[in-house]
Design an enzyme around this catalytic site. Structure first.
Site, short mmCIF file in Angstrom:
data_model
loop_
_atom_site.label_atom_id
_atom_site.label_comp_id
_atom_site.label_asym_id
_atom_site.label_seq_id
_atom_site.Cartn_x
_atom_site.Cartn_y
_atom_site.Cartn_z
N GLY A 1 0.72 -1.09 -0.08
CA GLY A 1 -0.05 0.05 0.03
C GLY A 1 0.69 1.34 -0.17
O GLY A 1 0.56 2.25 -0.56
N ASP B 1 -5.63 2.13 10.32
CA ASP B 1 -6.91 1.67 10.54
C ASP B 1 -7.24 1.37 11.97
O ASP B 1 -7.50 2.12 13.04
CB ASP B 1 -7.48 0.68 9.81
CG ASP B 1 -9.06 0.39 9.65
OD1 ASP B 1 -9.98 1.35 9.59
OD2 ASP B 1 -9.08 -0.81 9.54
N SER B 2 -7.22 0.08 12.36
CA SER B 2 -7.41 -0.55 13.89
C SER B 2 -5.99 -0.05 14.57
O SER B 2 -6.21 -0.09 15.79
CB SER B 2 -7.47 -2.05 13.86
OG SER B 2 -6.55 -2.74 13.27
N THR C 1 -1.71 -3.32 12.68
CA THR C 1 -0.39 -3.75 11.88
C THR C 1 0.71 -2.73 12.53
O THR C 1 1.87 -3.48 12.61
CB THR C 1 -0.77 -3.21 10.57
OG1 THR C 1 -1.91 -3.66 10.04
CG2 THR C 1 0.57 -3.79 9.61
N LEU C 2 0.53 -1.50 12.63
CA LEU C 2 1.79 -0.86 13.23
C LEU C 2 2.13 -1.27 14.76
O LEU C 2 3.20 -1.29 14.92
CB LEU C 2 1.20 0.75 13.25
CG LEU C 2 1.43 1.25 11.78
CD1 LEU C 2 1.28 2.91 12.17
CD2 LEU C 2 2.53 1.09 11.17
N LYS D 1 -7.59 6.56 10.05
CA LYS D 1 -8.85 6.64 10.40
C LYS D 1 -9.09 6.40 11.85
O LYS D 1 -9.30 5.16 12.51
CB LYS D 1 -9.75 5.51 9.77
CG LYS D 1 -9.98 5.63 8.36
CD LYS D 1 -10.92 4.57 7.68
CE LYS D 1 -10.20 3.38 7.29
NZ LYS D 1 -10.91 2.35 6.58
N ARG E 1 -5.37 0.40 -6.88
CA ARG E 1 -4.07 0.97 -6.31
C ARG E 1 -3.66 2.20 -7.37
O ARG E 1 -2.96 3.07 -6.71
CB ARG E 1 -2.96 0.26 -6.09
CG ARG E 1 -3.05 -0.98 -5.22
CD ARG E 1 -1.60 -1.64 -4.82
NE ARG E 1 -1.88 -3.02 -4.02
CZ ARG E 1 -2.05 -3.23 -2.79
NH1 ARG E 1 -1.92 -1.87 -1.88
NH2 ARG E 1 -2.18 -4.39 -2.35
P1 IMP Z 1 -4.77 -1.71 10.64
O1 IMP Z 1 -3.81 -3.11 10.99
O2 IMP Z 1 -6.25 -2.19 10.90
O3 IMP Z 1 -4.41 -0.33 11.12
O4 IMP Z 1 -4.89 -1.81 8.99
C1 IMP Z 1 -3.72 -1.32 8.43
C2 IMP Z 1 -3.92 -1.92 7.01
O5 IMP Z 1 -5.41 -2.15 6.48
C3 IMP Z 1 -3.73 -0.88 5.84
O6 IMP Z 1 -2.16 -0.81 5.77
C4 IMP Z 1 -4.29 -1.10 4.78
O7 IMP Z 1 -3.62 -2.03 3.93
C5 IMP Z 1 -5.59 -1.62 5.18
N1 IMP Z 1 -6.47 -0.90 5.21
C6 IMP Z 1 -7.28 -0.33 6.33
N2 IMP Z 1 -8.37 0.67 5.93
C7 IMP Z 1 -8.27 0.87 4.67
C8 IMP Z 1 -8.91 1.47 3.76
O8 IMP Z 1 -9.90 2.16 3.80
N3 IMP Z 1 -8.62 1.08 2.33
C9 IMP Z 1 -7.55 0.19 1.87
N4 IMP Z 1 -6.94 -0.31 2.69
C10 IMP Z 1 -7.40 -0.36 4.28
MG MG Z 2 -3.79 -3.35 1.94
#
Ligand code: IMP
Ligand code: MG
Length: 181
Positions: free
Chosen positions: A43, A102-103, A106-107, A130, A164
């Site tokens: 991404g 997002d959540s 991952t980080l 987000k 993408r």
């Molecule tokens: P997290 O671990 O929930 O913070 O998600 C991070 C990963 O989820 C990002 O690196 C994206 O690959 C994917 N992701 C989360 N929200 C979106 C979105 O709105 N569009 C596309 N990918 C998303």
């Molecule tokens: Mg992704």
């Protein structure tokens, strides 16, 4: 089917300004030091390419590929390393570059993993954030733009590997005839 492009959320011109601001900020904050910039694939590939051209301090570029299990628009919370770093980050100032937080899972996972390799410091930079969807608390030092809870695609962000290549950030809609969100 089910998914369609509902509209544009963020235009190229705004993204350009965002990259310039973040690049200047990082260059100022790390003056006199070298940084290791770690792009989280896939991404972050477009954002990383734009951002580094606004960074004026010495930097070493590396990439890591991670994926959360399953496809679709909801994270499973389990992160798998598909490709690890090429370089050693011991004693280095590391900045992890993400497309979107997002959540935060991952980080959070990357922070723990990279932390065990004893970098001098570790910071995070994301194009989009987000905050409403956060499940774990995580400090993100550099945020391009905070957005409302919509699923976005384009500028490197995908839905199931697609979209993408869109130059602007678009909102992905769902007509209710299928899909998983
Ligand atoms: P997290 O671990 O929930 O913070 O998600 C991070 C990963 O989820 C990002 O690196 C994206 O690959 C994917 N992701 C989360 N929200 C979106 C979105 O709105 N569009 C596309 N990918 C998303
Ligand atoms: Mg992704």
């Amino acid at each position: 089917m089910g998914k369609y492009i509902k509209g544009i959320m963020i235009e190229r011109s705004e993204i350009d300004e965002m990259c310039q601001r973040l690049g200047e900020q990082i260059s100022a904050d790390y003056t006199g030091r070298e940084v290791v910039l770690i792009g989280v694939l896939k991404g972050a590939f477009i954002f990383m390419a734009d951002l580094v051209r606004h960074i004026t301090i010495p930097c070493y570029i590396d990439f890591m590929s991670v994926s959360s299990y399953g496809s679709g628009t909801r994270t499973s919370g389990v992160v798998r390393i598909n490709k690890d770093l090429d370089g050693d980050i011991t004693g280095k100032h590391v900045i992890v570059i993400e497309d979107i937080v997002d959540s935060g899972l991952t980080l959070n996972h990357l922070k723990q993993l990279l932390g065990t390799r004893n970098p001098a410091s570790i910071a995070f930079c994301t194009a989009f954030d987000k905050p409403e969807r956060r499940r774990v608390e995580i400090d993100v030092e550099y945020v391009g733009k905070r957005i409302r809870d919509e699923f976005i695609v384009g500028y490197g962000l995908d839905y199931d590997g697609r979209y993408r290549n869109l130059p602007d950030v678009a909102i992905l809609g769902d007509d209710g005839t299928g899909g998983d969100r």
